[in-house]
Design an enzyme around this catalytic site. Structure first.
Site, mmCIF file in Angstrom:
data_model
loop_
_atom_site.group_PDB
_atom_site.id
_atom_site.type_symbol
_atom_site.label_atom_id
_atom_site.label_comp_id
_atom_site.label_asym_id
_atom_site.label_seq_id
_atom_site.Cartn_x
_atom_site.Cartn_y
_atom_site.Cartn_z
ATOM 1 N N ILE A 55 73.996 1.717 52.777
ATOM 2 C CA ILE A 55 72.617 1.230 52.868
ATOM 3 C C ILE A 55 72.450 0.149 53.364
ATOM 4 O O ILE A 55 71.567 -0.403 54.269
ATOM 5 C CB ILE A 55 71.840 1.532 51.476
ATOM 6 C CG1 ILE A 55 71.935 3.028 50.975
ATOM 7 C CG2 ILE A 55 70.541 0.834 51.448
ATOM 8 C CD1 ILE A 55 71.181 3.316 49.652
ATOM 9 N N ARG B 10 75.611 11.348 32.024
ATOM 10 C CA ARG B 10 74.545 10.528 32.575
ATOM 11 C C ARG B 10 74.481 9.451 31.697
ATOM 12 O O ARG B 10 74.307 8.447 32.056
ATOM 13 C CB ARG B 10 73.067 11.446 32.306
ATOM 14 C CG ARG B 10 71.973 10.381 32.897
ATOM 15 C CD ARG B 10 70.828 11.331 33.177
ATOM 16 N NE ARG B 10 69.749 10.510 33.862
ATOM 17 C CZ ARG B 10 69.696 10.227 35.146
ATOM 18 N NH1 ARG B 10 70.414 10.885 35.997
ATOM 19 N NH2 ARG B 10 68.554 9.577 35.494
ATOM 20 N N ASN C 170 76.508 1.235 34.844
ATOM 21 C CA ASN C 170 75.405 0.767 35.446
ATOM 22 C C ASN C 170 74.615 -0.314 34.726
ATOM 23 O O ASN C 170 74.132 -1.232 34.854
ATOM 24 C CB ASN C 170 74.477 1.744 36.115
ATOM 25 C CG ASN C 170 75.233 2.095 37.488
ATOM 26 O OD1 ASN C 170 75.511 1.336 38.400
ATOM 27 N ND2 ASN C 170 75.267 3.434 37.706
ATOM 28 N N GLY D 226 69.734 0.735 43.776
ATOM 29 C CA GLY D 226 70.876 1.636 43.024
ATOM 30 C C GLY D 226 70.386 2.377 41.935
ATOM 31 O O GLY D 226 69.813 2.081 41.230
ATOM 32 N N ASP E 136 61.144 8.585 48.174
ATOM 33 C CA ASP E 136 60.475 9.832 47.875
ATOM 34 C C ASP E 136 59.003 9.876 48.710
ATOM 35 O O ASP E 136 58.546 11.189 48.990
ATOM 36 C CB ASP E 136 60.381 10.051 46.121
ATOM 37 C CG ASP E 136 61.817 9.650 45.642
ATOM 38 O OD1 ASP E 136 62.531 10.378 45.854
ATOM 39 O OD2 ASP E 136 61.604 8.418 44.841
ATOM 40 N N HIS F 2 62.692 8.449 39.957
ATOM 41 C CA HIS F 2 63.337 8.819 41.092
ATOM 42 C C HIS F 2 64.449 9.842 40.758
ATOM 43 O O HIS F 2 65.773 9.432 40.381
ATOM 44 C CB HIS F 2 63.849 7.592 41.832
ATOM 45 C CG HIS F 2 64.905 7.856 42.796
ATOM 46 N ND1 HIS F 2 64.298 8.485 43.982
ATOM 47 C CD2 HIS F 2 66.273 7.727 42.969
ATOM 48 C CE1 HIS F 2 65.427 8.806 44.845
ATOM 49 N NE2 HIS F 2 66.686 8.296 44.269
#
Ligand code: NDP
Length: 337
Positions: free
Chosen positions: A29, A111, A118, A143, A172, A200
């Site tokens: 990105i 998850r 993260n 991120g 989105d 998101h």
């Protein structure tokens, strides 16, 4: 490890350069995003920038290579260009931080594992921002999981107003706008009144109830079966569709959306709606603090949530699904940190 490349241009403008930090600077990105920042697409063609590229130690050499290419592009707007793996230095005095770097989900990881890995990154970055960022800092988390990463970073930066932490849902929004323009056979720039509520993630809710084209309501021109049965899911899964067709991720459109988001935050939207995920202050029944996609307009350098919309049961149910999902992610984040 730190390096400072010589300023590309020796001349400074009358205005003070904007300090911009991009994390994950060696990634896909950033490889698109950095060029568009340097071209003046956020702050305009007269505004110089001091660019700082942050990477983890293992990838800092890649970021060095990216900086070499940026230097070779001879952008007159780049005042200084730094590469570092030191978060404190990276965020010292920053006016705008694009938090792009994040750890992708590994094989077999839950998850919760992803949130935990993260969470550590975004806690440390929130703390570093809290220590050193400029008082007018704007933080855009790209991120993933972006909403909860922004939630964690904001909680870790108690001296920075929560609304200065956003998560990116503009991609989105842009994906939804593009599909709708095609369906209605109108230019995408004619559309307004679109919002993608929530997270998101797969639960996101692109909502056409308030959609206008050239200022006329057009939501009822859209076939309901297509809207509910195809469109909503297709927007959410567009990233996977791109990977399937292109063979790699949608990095350029993600970078483009990040530019759109930061530009509109700085320059405003002229009354047009966009989607911004920002910490709720209780709008539409969303728990205070959850980073939620809302219909938003940009005015005078700030976001303002479009309030007072009447919601039908179908909309309420989809929004509530996103509240529940983000509440769960926040509970995991809160238990970890
Ligand atoms: P990308 O640059 O492709 O993506 C970076 C992040 O953006 C990922 O979390 C990704 O989510 C997310 N993202 C959001 N929207 C999109 C989209 N439409 N398409 C693709 N990604 C999207 O990742 P790379 O792996 O190429 O680069 C990441 C870099 O970050 C690496 O160089 C790594 O070293 C660095 N990094 C830096 C950290 C730091 O600065 N502390 C911490 C961790 C990594 P998803 O995973 O869901 O695709």
């Amino acid at each position: 490890m730190d390096s400072l490349l010589e300023p590309v241009s020796a001349h400074s403008t009358a205005t003070t350069p904007v300090n911009v930090t991009v994390t994950g600077a060696g990634g896909n990105i950033a490889y698109s995003l950095l060029w568009r920042i340097a071209a003046g697409e956020v702050w305009g063609p007269q505004q110089k920038v001091n660019l700082t590229l942050l990477e983890i130690p293992d990838a800092v050499r890649v970021a060095e290579g990216v900086a070499m290419e940026l230097a070779d592009s001879a952008f007159p707007l780049i005042n200084t260009l730094n590469v570092t793996d030191d978060q404190t230095r990276a965020f010292d005095g920053t006016n705008a931080a694009f938090l792009v770097g994040a750890k992708p989900r590994g094989k077999g990881e839950s998850r919760e594992d992803l949130l935990s890995a993260n969470g550590r990154i975004f806690t440390a970055q929130g703390e570093a921002l809290n220590r050193g960022a400029a008082s007018d800092v704007r933080v855009l988390v790209v991120g993933n999981p972006a909403n909860t990463n922004a939630y964690i970073a904001s909680k870790s930066a108690p001296d920075i107003a929560p609304e200065r932490f956003n998560a990116m849902m503009r991609l989105d929004h842009n994906r939804a706008a593009s599909l709708l323009a095609k369906k209605l056979d109108v230019p995408v720039g004619d559309l307004d009144g679109l919002v993608v509520w929530g997270n998101h993630s797969d639960t996101q809710f692109p909502d056409i109830e308030f959609l206008r084209a050239a200022q006329h309501q057009v939501g009822d021109q859209i076939d309901r079966d297509w809207y509910v049965g195809e469109f909503i899911g297709r927007v959410a899964k567009r990233g996977a569709e791109i990977i399937d067709v292109r063979g790699s991720s949608s990095a350029a459109s993600a970078a483009s959306a990040a530019i759109d988001h930061m530009r509109d935050w700085v320059q405003g939207t002229g009354g047009r709606w966009t989607t911004v995920a920002m910490p709720s202050t209780g709008e539409y029944g969303v728990d205070k603090g959850l980073v939620f996609g809302f219909p938003t307009v940009g005015v005078n350098g700030r976001w303002s949530v479009v309030e007072g919309l009447e919601l039908a049961e179908f909309q309420r149910e989809r929004i509530d699904r996103n509240i529940a999902a983000l509440r769960e992610e926040a509970a995991v984040a809160d238990s970890l940190f």
